[in-house]
Motif scaffolding. Sequence first.
Motif, PDB file in Angstrom:
ATOM      1  N   PHE A 155      -5.185 -31.521 -36.659  1.00 41.30           N
ATOM      2  CA  PHE A 155      -4.440 -30.980 -35.519  1.00 41.30           C
ATOM      3  C   PHE A 155      -4.982 -31.567 -34.219  1.00 41.30           C
ATOM      4  O   PHE A 155      -4.216 -31.992 -33.357  1.00 41.30           O
ATOM      5  CB  PHE A 155      -4.518 -29.451 -35.470  1.00 41.30           C
ATOM      6  CG  PHE A 155      -3.402 -28.763 -36.181  1.00 41.30           C
ATOM      7  CD1 PHE A 155      -2.121 -28.721 -35.638  1.00 41.30           C
ATOM      8  CD2 PHE A 155      -3.604 -28.174 -37.410  1.00 41.30           C
ATOM      9  CE1 PHE A 155      -1.078 -28.103 -36.294  1.00 41.30           C
ATOM     10  CE2 PHE A 155      -2.576 -27.551 -38.080  1.00 41.30           C
ATOM     11  CZ  PHE A 155      -1.306 -27.514 -37.523  1.00 41.30           C
ATOM     12  N   VAL A 156      -6.299 -31.605 -34.080  1.00 41.74           N
ATOM     13  CA  VAL A 156      -6.909 -32.159 -32.871  1.00 41.74           C
ATOM     14  C   VAL A 156      -6.478 -33.607 -32.669  1.00 41.74           C
ATOM     15  O   VAL A 156      -6.135 -34.018 -31.555  1.00 41.74           O
ATOM     16  CB  VAL A 156      -8.450 -32.055 -32.937  1.00 41.74           C
ATOM     17  CG1 VAL A 156      -9.096 -32.819 -31.778  1.00 41.74           C
ATOM     18  CG2 VAL A 156      -8.895 -30.595 -32.932  1.00 41.74           C
ATOM     19  N   LEU A 157      -6.468 -34.377 -33.745  1.00 42.05           N
ATOM     20  CA  LEU A 157      -6.163 -35.806 -33.673  1.00 42.05           C
ATOM     21  C   LEU A 157      -4.683 -36.119 -33.877  1.00 42.05           C
ATOM     22  O   LEU A 157      -4.285 -37.280 -33.882  1.00 42.05           O
ATOM     23  CB  LEU A 157      -6.998 -36.553 -34.717  1.00 42.05           C
ATOM     24  CG  LEU A 157      -8.506 -36.416 -34.532  1.00 42.05           C
ATOM     25  CD1 LEU A 157      -9.241 -37.005 -35.726  1.00 42.05           C
ATOM     26  CD2 LEU A 157      -8.952 -37.040 -33.226  1.00 42.05           C
ATOM     27  N   GLY A 212      -3.772 -22.296 -17.982  1.00 44.06           N
ATOM     28  CA  GLY A 212      -5.021 -22.998 -18.212  1.00 44.06           C
ATOM     29  C   GLY A 212      -6.120 -22.169 -18.847  1.00 44.06           C
ATOM     30  O   GLY A 212      -7.256 -22.604 -18.924  1.00 44.06           O
ATOM     31  N   ARG A 213      -5.820 -20.964 -19.298  1.00 42.79           N
ATOM     32  CA  ARG A 213      -6.839 -20.107 -19.919  1.00 42.79           C
ATOM     33  C   ARG A 213      -7.040 -20.499 -21.377  1.00 42.79           C
ATOM     34  O   ARG A 213      -6.116 -20.919 -22.062  1.00 42.79           O
ATOM     35  CB  ARG A 213      -6.422 -18.642 -19.853  1.00 42.79           C
ATOM     36  CG  ARG A 213      -6.401 -18.076 -18.445  1.00 42.79           C
ATOM     37  CD  ARG A 213      -6.193 -16.572 -18.480  1.00 42.79           C
ATOM     38  NE  ARG A 213      -5.267 -16.163 -19.514  1.00 42.79           N
ATOM     39  CZ  ARG A 213      -4.063 -15.666 -19.305  1.00 42.79           C
ATOM     40  NH1 ARG A 213      -3.621 -15.498 -18.086  1.00 42.79           N
ATOM     41  NH2 ARG A 213      -3.298 -15.305 -20.308  1.00 42.79           N
ATOM     42  N   ALA A 232      -1.785 -28.731 -25.476  1.00 38.94           N
ATOM     43  CA  ALA A 232      -2.921 -28.043 -26.096  1.00 38.94           C
ATOM     44  C   ALA A 232      -4.137 -28.968 -26.146  1.00 38.94           C
ATOM     45  O   ALA A 232      -4.046 -30.117 -26.569  1.00 38.94           O
ATOM     46  CB  ALA A 232      -2.564 -27.581 -27.492  1.00 38.94           C
ATOM     47  N   HIS A 233      -5.260 -28.441 -25.716  1.00 40.19           N
ATOM     48  CA  HIS A 233      -6.534 -29.143 -25.800  1.00 40.19           C
ATOM     49  C   HIS A 233      -7.446 -28.271 -26.661  1.00 40.19           C
ATOM     50  O   HIS A 233      -7.816 -27.165 -26.256  1.00 40.19           O
ATOM     51  CB  HIS A 233      -7.131 -29.354 -24.403  1.00 40.19           C
ATOM     52  CG  HIS A 233      -8.491 -29.944 -24.435  1.00 40.19           C
ATOM     53  ND1 HIS A 233      -8.721 -31.263 -24.780  1.00 40.19           N
ATOM     54  CD2 HIS A 233      -9.702 -29.397 -24.193  1.00 40.19           C
ATOM     55  CE1 HIS A 233     -10.020 -31.487 -24.732  1.00 40.19           C
ATOM     56  NE2 HIS A 233     -10.626 -30.378 -24.374  1.00 40.19           N
ATOM     57  N   TRP A 234      -7.767 -28.737 -27.865  1.00 42.06           N
ATOM     58  CA  TRP A 234      -8.563 -27.946 -28.809  1.00 42.06           C
ATOM     59  C   TRP A 234     -10.016 -27.937 -28.362  1.00 42.06           C
ATOM     60  O   TRP A 234     -10.594 -28.969 -28.038  1.00 42.06           O
ATOM     61  CB  TRP A 234      -8.399 -28.503 -30.214  1.00 42.06           C
ATOM     62  CG  TRP A 234      -7.005 -28.322 -30.697  1.00 42.06           C
ATOM     63  CD1 TRP A 234      -5.975 -29.214 -30.632  1.00 42.06           C
ATOM     64  CD2 TRP A 234      -6.453 -27.138 -31.267  1.00 42.06           C
ATOM     65  NE1 TRP A 234      -4.824 -28.660 -31.148  1.00 42.06           N
ATOM     66  CE2 TRP A 234      -5.087 -27.386 -31.549  1.00 42.06           C
ATOM     67  CE3 TRP A 234      -6.969 -25.883 -31.584  1.00 42.06           C
ATOM     68  CZ2 TRP A 234      -4.248 -26.446 -32.116  1.00 42.06           C
ATOM     69  CZ3 TRP A 234      -6.142 -24.938 -32.160  1.00 42.06           C
ATOM     70  CH2 TRP A 234      -4.805 -25.216 -32.422  1.00 42.06           C
ATOM     71  N   ARG A 264      -7.071 -24.680 -25.172  1.00 45.33           N
ATOM     72  CA  ARG A 264      -6.610 -24.419 -23.808  1.00 45.33           C
ATOM     73  C   ARG A 264      -5.261 -25.102 -23.665  1.00 45.33           C
ATOM     74  O   ARG A 264      -5.110 -26.270 -24.017  1.00 45.33           O
ATOM     75  CB  ARG A 264      -7.602 -24.979 -22.788  1.00 45.33           C
ATOM     76  CG  ARG A 264      -7.227 -24.679 -21.347  1.00 45.33           C
ATOM     77  CD  ARG A 264      -8.256 -25.207 -20.352  1.00 45.33           C
ATOM     78  NE  ARG A 264      -9.636 -24.987 -20.729  1.00 45.33           N
ATOM     79  CZ  ARG A 264     -10.318 -23.849 -20.524  1.00 45.33           C
ATOM     80  NH1 ARG A 264      -9.725 -22.845 -19.947  1.00 45.33           N
ATOM     81  NH2 ARG A 264     -11.584 -23.751 -20.888  1.00 45.33           N
ATOM     82  N   ALA A 265      -4.302 -24.358 -23.166  1.00 47.15           N
ATOM     83  CA  ALA A 265      -2.971 -24.917 -22.917  1.00 47.15           C
ATOM     84  C   ALA A 265      -2.823 -25.150 -21.423  1.00 47.15           C
ATOM     85  O   ALA A 265      -3.184 -24.299 -20.614  1.00 47.15           O
ATOM     86  CB  ALA A 265      -1.891 -23.966 -23.423  1.00 47.15           C
ATOM     87  N   SER A 266      -2.329 -26.315 -21.082  1.00 45.33           N
ATOM     88  CA  SER A 266      -2.075 -26.607 -19.675  1.00 45.33           C
ATOM     89  C   SER A 266      -0.581 -26.806 -19.498  1.00 45.33           C
ATOM     90  O   SER A 266       0.174 -26.809 -20.462  1.00 45.33           O
ATOM     91  CB  SER A 266      -2.853 -27.853 -19.244  1.00 45.33           C
ATOM     92  OG  SER A 266      -2.489 -28.947 -20.042  1.00 45.33           O
ATOM     93  N   GLY A 267      -0.168 -26.956 -18.287  1.00 46.15           N
ATOM     94  CA  GLY A 267       1.250 -27.132 -18.013  1.00 46.15           C
ATOM     95  C   GLY A 267       1.851 -25.889 -17.390  1.00 46.15           C
ATOM     96  O   GLY A 267       1.181 -24.867 -17.221  1.00 46.15           O
ATOM     97  N   PRO A 268       3.131 -25.938 -17.064  1.00 47.44           N
ATOM     98  CA  PRO A 268       3.805 -24.817 -16.405  1.00 47.44           C
ATOM     99  C   PRO A 268       3.745 -23.542 -17.243  1.00 47.44           C
ATOM    100  O   PRO A 268       4.050 -23.550 -18.423  1.00 47.44           O
ATOM    101  CB  PRO A 268       5.257 -25.292 -16.260  1.00 47.44           C
ATOM    102  CG  PRO A 268       5.205 -26.772 -16.439  1.00 47.44           C
ATOM    103  CD  PRO A 268       4.012 -27.076 -17.281  1.00 47.44           C
TER     104      PRO A 268
END
Length: 138
Positions: free
Chosen positions: A50-52, A112-113, A77-79, A104-108
């Motif tokens: 999943f990470v890769l 960012g939590r 998503a950043h694992w 951590r999920a970023s974006g609209p």
Amino acid sequence: MPPMPCPCGAQTQRGNHLAYADCCGRYVEHFDTTPAPDAQSLMRSRYSAFVLQRREYLLATWHASQRPDTLEFEPAAHWLGLAVRSHRVLDADHAEVEFVARYRASGPGAGGRAQRLHERSRFVREAGRWFYVDGDIR
């Protein structure tokens, strides 16, 4: 350049991170010839996949009875890490692995939590290979 540490976070007895090639990479990159030896190794290698974003490996290790037709990754998503809580062998061909994966999920709207995915996953072994069946999210 030092080898890439395994995304699953596995460590040696001395506390050094295992290299991806010596840990999950041997299963993810060589699925046809090197299947994961147990359910916990399969779960760790699926986390690394999943990470890769190794879609083919994830689909190949998903049991046919539950496998989705397609698999899309959350691009934002950043694992952040994996913690295996338990590995329970039910019999020679069935096992459960409880884990917590952080990301951590970023974006609209994501804020960012850091988020947690806490799951008790079920695995089955068929013809000598372990497969992820499904899991209960906690």
